[in-house]
Design a protein around this motif. Structure first.
Motif, PDB file in Angstrom:
ATOM      1  N   LEU A 135      -5.475   1.905  31.770  1.00  0.00           N
ATOM      2  CA  LEU A 135      -4.640   3.059  31.455  1.00  0.00           C
ATOM      3  C   LEU A 135      -5.435   4.154  30.746  1.00  0.00           C
ATOM      4  O   LEU A 135      -5.206   5.342  30.979  1.00  0.00           O
ATOM      5  CB  LEU A 135      -3.457   2.631  30.580  1.00  0.00           C
ATOM      6  CG  LEU A 135      -2.423   1.721  31.241  1.00  0.00           C
ATOM      7  CD1 LEU A 135      -1.346   1.330  30.241  1.00  0.00           C
ATOM      8  CD2 LEU A 135      -1.798   2.399  32.458  1.00  0.00           C
ATOM      9  N   TYR A 136      -6.377   3.753  29.899  1.00  0.00           N
ATOM     10  CA  TYR A 136      -7.214   4.750  29.229  1.00  0.00           C
ATOM     11  C   TYR A 136      -8.005   5.538  30.267  1.00  0.00           C
ATOM     12  O   TYR A 136      -8.070   6.773  30.214  1.00  0.00           O
ATOM     13  CB  TYR A 136      -8.171   4.091  28.241  1.00  0.00           C
ATOM     14  CG  TYR A 136      -9.098   5.089  27.571  1.00  0.00           C
ATOM     15  CD1 TYR A 136      -8.773   5.634  26.336  1.00  0.00           C
ATOM     16  CD2 TYR A 136     -10.280   5.507  28.178  1.00  0.00           C
ATOM     17  CE1 TYR A 136      -9.606   6.579  25.730  1.00  0.00           C
ATOM     18  CE2 TYR A 136     -11.110   6.442  27.592  1.00  0.00           C
ATOM     19  CZ  TYR A 136     -10.765   6.966  26.365  1.00  0.00           C
ATOM     20  OH  TYR A 136     -11.579   7.899  25.775  1.00  0.00           O
ATOM     21  N   PHE A 146      -4.965  10.957  24.502  1.00  0.00           N
ATOM     22  CA  PHE A 146      -4.884   9.523  24.198  1.00  0.00           C
ATOM     23  C   PHE A 146      -5.040   9.341  22.698  1.00  0.00           C
ATOM     24  O   PHE A 146      -6.007   9.825  22.094  1.00  0.00           O
ATOM     25  CB  PHE A 146      -5.977   8.750  24.930  1.00  0.00           C
ATOM     26  CG  PHE A 146      -5.971   7.270  24.630  1.00  0.00           C
ATOM     27  CD1 PHE A 146      -5.117   6.418  25.305  1.00  0.00           C
ATOM     28  CD2 PHE A 146      -6.810   6.741  23.657  1.00  0.00           C
ATOM     29  CE1 PHE A 146      -5.097   5.050  25.022  1.00  0.00           C
ATOM     30  CE2 PHE A 146      -6.804   5.381  23.363  1.00  0.00           C
ATOM     31  CZ  PHE A 146      -5.940   4.538  24.051  1.00  0.00           C
ATOM     32  N   VAL A 147      -4.082   8.646  22.096  1.00  0.00           N
ATOM     33  CA  VAL A 147      -4.126   8.347  20.672  1.00  0.00           C
ATOM     34  C   VAL A 147      -3.838   6.867  20.487  1.00  0.00           C
ATOM     35  O   VAL A 147      -2.913   6.322  21.102  1.00  0.00           O
ATOM     36  CB  VAL A 147      -3.085   9.164  19.874  1.00  0.00           C
ATOM     37  CG1 VAL A 147      -3.219   8.885  18.381  1.00  0.00           C
ATOM     38  CG2 VAL A 147      -3.241  10.652  20.140  1.00  0.00           C
ATOM     39  N   ALA A 148      -4.638   6.213  19.666  1.00  0.00           N
ATOM     40  CA  ALA A 148      -4.434   4.791  19.392  1.00  0.00           C
ATOM     41  C   ALA A 148      -4.574   4.538  17.901  1.00  0.00           C
ATOM     42  O   ALA A 148      -5.136   5.355  17.162  1.00  0.00           O
ATOM     43  CB  ALA A 148      -5.430   3.940  20.172  1.00  0.00           C
ATOM     44  N   ARG A 166     -14.297   2.310  24.609  1.00  0.00           N
ATOM     45  CA  ARG A 166     -13.408   3.419  24.959  1.00  0.00           C
ATOM     46  C   ARG A 166     -12.723   3.980  23.720  1.00  0.00           C
ATOM     47  O   ARG A 166     -12.627   5.204  23.559  1.00  0.00           O
ATOM     48  CB  ARG A 166     -12.346   2.960  25.970  1.00  0.00           C
ATOM     49  CG  ARG A 166     -12.866   2.546  27.329  1.00  0.00           C
ATOM     50  CD  ARG A 166     -13.501   3.699  28.079  1.00  0.00           C
ATOM     51  NE  ARG A 166     -13.810   3.361  29.460  1.00  0.00           N
ATOM     52  CZ  ARG A 166     -14.894   2.711  29.861  1.00  0.00           C
ATOM     53  NH1 ARG A 166     -15.794   2.300  28.972  1.00  0.00           N
ATOM     54  NH2 ARG A 166     -15.104   2.461  31.143  1.00  0.00           N
ATOM     55  N   LEU A 167     -12.267   3.114  22.838  1.00  0.00           N
ATOM     56  CA  LEU A 167     -11.567   3.573  21.634  1.00  0.00           C
ATOM     57  C   LEU A 167     -12.494   4.353  20.712  1.00  0.00           C
ATOM     58  O   LEU A 167     -12.031   5.169  19.915  1.00  0.00           O
ATOM     59  CB  LEU A 167     -10.961   2.381  20.892  1.00  0.00           C
ATOM     60  CG  LEU A 167      -9.840   1.641  21.618  1.00  0.00           C
ATOM     61  CD1 LEU A 167      -9.444   0.378  20.855  1.00  0.00           C
ATOM     62  CD2 LEU A 167      -8.618   2.547  21.804  1.00  0.00           C
ATOM     63  N   GLY A 168     -13.781   4.109  20.836  1.00  0.00           N
ATOM     64  CA  GLY A 168     -14.744   4.823  20.009  1.00  0.00           C
ATOM     65  C   GLY A 168     -15.276   6.086  20.636  1.00  0.00           C
ATOM     66  O   GLY A 168     -16.081   6.795  20.011  1.00  0.00           O
ATOM     67  N   TRP A 169     -14.856   6.412  21.851  1.00  0.00           N
ATOM     68  CA  TRP A 169     -15.351   7.608  22.522  1.00  0.00           C
ATOM     69  C   TRP A 169     -14.861   8.887  21.845  1.00  0.00           C
ATOM     70  O   TRP A 169     -15.576   9.888  21.796  1.00  0.00           O
ATOM     71  CB  TRP A 169     -14.912   7.606  23.985  1.00  0.00           C
ATOM     72  CG  TRP A 169     -15.857   6.843  24.865  1.00  0.00           C
ATOM     73  CD1 TRP A 169     -16.990   6.178  24.485  1.00  0.00           C
ATOM     74  CD2 TRP A 169     -15.744   6.662  26.281  1.00  0.00           C
ATOM     75  NE1 TRP A 169     -17.586   5.584  25.565  1.00  0.00           N
ATOM     76  CE2 TRP A 169     -16.848   5.871  26.692  1.00  0.00           C
ATOM     77  CE3 TRP A 169     -14.821   7.069  27.238  1.00  0.00           C
ATOM     78  CZ2 TRP A 169     -17.045   5.502  28.016  1.00  0.00           C
ATOM     79  CZ3 TRP A 169     -15.018   6.704  28.558  1.00  0.00           C
ATOM     80  CH2 TRP A 169     -16.127   5.928  28.949  1.00  0.00           C
TER      81      TRP A 169
END
Length: 257
Positions: A135-136, A146-148, A166-169
């Motif tokens: 999904l990301y 995109f926010v997590a 990906r979360l660190g991009w």
């Protein structure tokens, strides 16, 4: 034939006490009522989130911090902001079943400027990690924001390696839990919205003997509000103790520090 009798006042109060369900009392969580508490990191997180929501294409933001730091508040408010502006937004979380998670093609079909959000990613199950990875990538291709959120920096999360990457991009910012002054302000604001004030004694007790998590404290205030109405008594420390004795599931001890 027996004649039905009206319930006594005491039995009516007992019935009311047994149906104190704090389900609809919390104020709406918005970007405007997120309390930064004078903490530069929290103010920066709010600023960057607003900038992401205004961006025409893809941008990513990861917020991390302890429970009660406001992560869920910001993600929920961000999605509501987008929806109010007629944009697509979806908030995912570990407790949601597969039926609540969209197909990749559904995300790819959304117009640019929408928002995909994922709360508490540190608690995602293996299948949810796999799904969020796809999904990301879809959100990035479709030009969606995109926010997590999670309880640790991206590199420290117990997730599959490529999802951590990906979360660190995007930008990763830490949130700090509100101090006692901010928590007191929020609780008093909630009481004022219901037409009364919390006494200094009750505020002090709530801040020193109960959870430091504002979401829990507001849920507890909802129960106390209903309990006070059922008992026809003002909200006081003795009344709160009585409520907690009858409904111990509402009690959470204060976290250290």
């Amino acid at each position: 034939m027996a004649t039905a009798t009206a319930p006594s006042a005491s039995s009516a109060r007992l019935a009311a006490r047994q149906h104190i369900l704090p389900l609809d009392w919390e104020e709406e969580q918005t970007l405007a009522n997120f309390e930064t508490g004078g903490q530069p990191e929290n103010a920066l997180a709010l600023q960057e989130l607003r900038a992401l929501l205004a961006a025409p294409g893809h941008a990513a933001l990861y917020l991390w911090g302890d429970a009660g730091s406001g992560k869920s508040h910001l993600l929920w408010a961000a999605c509501q902001t987008q929806r109010q502006q007629g944009r697509w937004a979806l908030l995912l979380a570990p407790h949601l079943p597969p039926s609540a998670w969209p197909d990749i093609q559904d995300v790819l079909a959304q117009p640019a400027g929408g928002l995909l959000a994922a709360d508490d990613v540190h608690a995602l199950h293996a299948w949810q990690q796999d799904w969020l990875f796809g999904l990301y990538n879809a959100a990035r291709s479709a030009g969606l924001g995109f926010v997590a959120s999670g309880n640790a920096a991206p590199a420290m999360l117990p997730l599959r390696a490529d999802l951590r990457t990906r979360l660190g991009w995007g930008l990763a910012l830490r949130l700090h839990a509100p101090d006692d002054a901010i928590r007191a302000h929020v609780l008093q604001r909630l009481a004022h919205s219901r037409g009364y004030s919390l006494s200094p004694e009750l505020l002090h007790y709530m801040l020193t003997h109960l959870s430091r998590d504002l979401s829990h404290l507001t849920t507890l205030m909802a129960a106390l509000d209903r309990y006070a109405l059922a008992m026809q008594r003002p909200a006081t420390v003795p009344l709160l103790k009585s409520l907690l004795a009858e409904q111990p599931q509402l009690l959470q001890p204060a976290a250290p520090g």
